[in-house]
Design a protein around this motif. Structure first.
Motif, short mmCIF file in Angstrom:
data_model
loop_
_atom_site.label_atom_id
_atom_site.label_comp_id
_atom_site.label_asym_id
_atom_site.label_seq_id
_atom_site.Cartn_x
_atom_site.Cartn_y
_atom_site.Cartn_z
N ARG A 78 0.87 -1.37 -0.13
CA ARG A 78 0.08 0.16 -0.09
C ARG A 78 0.89 1.26 -0.10
N TRP A 79 0.22 2.33 -0.53
CA TRP A 79 0.98 3.76 -0.61
C TRP A 79 0.15 4.80 0.09
N VAL A 80 0.92 5.63 1.15
CA VAL A 80 0.04 6.77 1.58
C VAL A 80 0.87 7.92 1.22
N ASP A 81 0.09 9.01 1.32
CA ASP A 81 0.87 10.40 1.01
C ASP A 81 0.91 11.03 2.34
N THR A 82 2.23 11.58 2.37
CA THR A 82 2.74 12.48 3.60
C THR A 82 3.38 13.73 3.01
N SER A 83 3.50 14.83 3.93
CA SER A 83 4.26 15.85 3.62
C SER A 83 5.49 15.84 2.99
N ALA A 84 6.14 14.61 3.46
CA ALA A 84 7.66 14.37 3.06
C ALA A 84 7.73 13.37 1.69
N LEU B 195 6.28 10.12 10.28
CA LEU B 195 5.92 8.66 11.03
C LEU B 195 4.22 8.96 11.46
N ALA B 196 4.23 9.97 12.33
CA ALA B 196 2.88 10.18 12.52
C ALA B 196 2.01 10.41 11.65
N GLU B 197 2.18 11.11 10.44
CA GLU B 197 1.40 11.27 9.16
C GLU B 197 0.94 9.87 8.63
N VAL B 198 1.93 8.95 8.65
CA VAL B 198 1.65 7.59 8.03
C VAL B 198 0.64 7.07 8.94
N MET B 199 0.79 6.93 10.05
CA MET B 199 -0.06 6.27 11.21
C MET B 199 -1.42 6.96 11.12
N GLN B 200 -1.63 8.41 10.88
CA GLN B 200 -2.77 9.15 10.42
C GLN B 200 -3.33 8.50 9.34
N ALA B 201 -2.81 8.45 8.31
CA ALA B 201 -3.23 8.14 6.98
C ALA B 201 -3.96 6.65 7.01
N LEU B 202 -3.13 5.71 7.91
CA LEU B 202 -3.71 4.38 7.88
C LEU B 202 -4.94 4.17 9.19
N GLU B 203 -5.30 5.47 9.65
CA GLU B 203 -6.08 5.63 10.86
C GLU B 203 -5.85 4.77 11.92
N ALA C 212 8.28 9.15 20.42
CA ALA C 212 8.06 9.31 21.81
C ALA C 212 8.11 10.79 22.35
N GLU C 213 9.13 11.31 21.63
CA GLU C 213 9.35 12.93 22.18
C GLU C 213 8.01 13.85 21.59
N ARG C 214 7.87 13.64 20.21
CA ARG C 214 6.68 14.31 19.69
C ARG C 214 5.40 13.95 19.80
N ALA C 215 5.18 12.60 19.90
CA ALA C 215 3.55 12.16 19.95
C ALA C 215 3.66 10.88 20.67
N PRO C 216 3.73 10.98 22.01
CA PRO C 216 3.95 9.73 22.78
C PRO C 216 2.50 9.00 22.65
N GLU C 217 1.40 9.56 22.62
CA GLU C 217 0.15 8.97 22.66
C GLU C 217 -0.02 8.16 21.44
N ARG C 218 0.72 8.14 20.45
CA ARG C 218 0.73 7.31 18.94
C ARG C 218 1.31 5.57 19.78
N ILE C 219 2.17 5.69 20.68
CA ILE C 219 2.77 4.55 21.26
C ILE C 219 2.07 3.77 22.28
#
Length: 172
Positions: free
Chosen positions: A17-23, A93-101, A121-128
């Motif tokens: 699968r492919w997802v789009d991110t700002s990078a 990585l947060a954008e990839v996770m967001q795109a995958l819901e 973990a520094e930027r978005a610890p709630e994702r882990i």
């Protein structure tokens, strides 16, 4: 060709699968029951998601495994390579996770992949939900000798891909 052979050897259904991110565009491999708990798997530097097929095989029977081709590495994702001193990789990585819901996941990172998880973990610890860091970067000082030894072991494994070369690539 090596990438495709590794995926073919999984001997289980595996979605590309492919997802789009700002990078840039990001490629990933997905395996396991769609309703199972998500596990995000990140490879080491200068590798790709296909190098993580042993982890995919191990966990996909009970987990929804997302093996991501890290941007800027020799996989199928965009060649964009953010600066390591900034927040580019964890934001990506947060954008990839967001795109995958995926709101929260168990994350497994080998070497550079572990470093990205530490940065997330520094930027978005709630994702882990949980993090497993295998020979993670960012925990011990960088040395050129260590990097050269690890790089040669990884190249041997890519060239001859067997249990012996795998053991050499992942042992301390």
């Amino acid at each position: 060709a090596w990438y495709d052979r590794q995926v073919d050897q999984l001997s289980m259904p595996c979605e590309s699968r492919w997802v789009d991110t700002s990078a840039g565009r990001t490629h990933l491999l997905i395996a396991g029951p769609p309703d199972a708990r998500p596990m995000v798997v990140l490879h080491g530097m200068n590798m790709n998601a296909a190098a993580m097929t042993p982890a995919i095989r191990q966990f996909a029977s009970s987990r929804r495994v997302y093996a991501i081709d890290v941007i800027g590495m020799p996989g199928k994702s965009a060649g964009t390579r953010p600066r390591r001193t900034g927040s580019g990789y964890p934001r990506w990585l947060a954008e990839v996770m967001q795109a995958l819901e995926i709101l929260e996941a168990d994350l497994v990172g080998q070497s550079f992949g572990g470093w990205i998880i530490l940065k997330l973990a520094e930027r978005a610890p709630e994702r882990i939900r949980t993090a497993v860091l295998l020979d993670s970067g960012g925990l011990v000082p960088f040395t050129w000798t260590g990097q050269m030894q690890a790089g040669l072991a990884a190249v041997r494994h890519m060239a001859w891909s067997n249990d012996l070369t795998l053991a050499g690539a992942v042992s301390p």
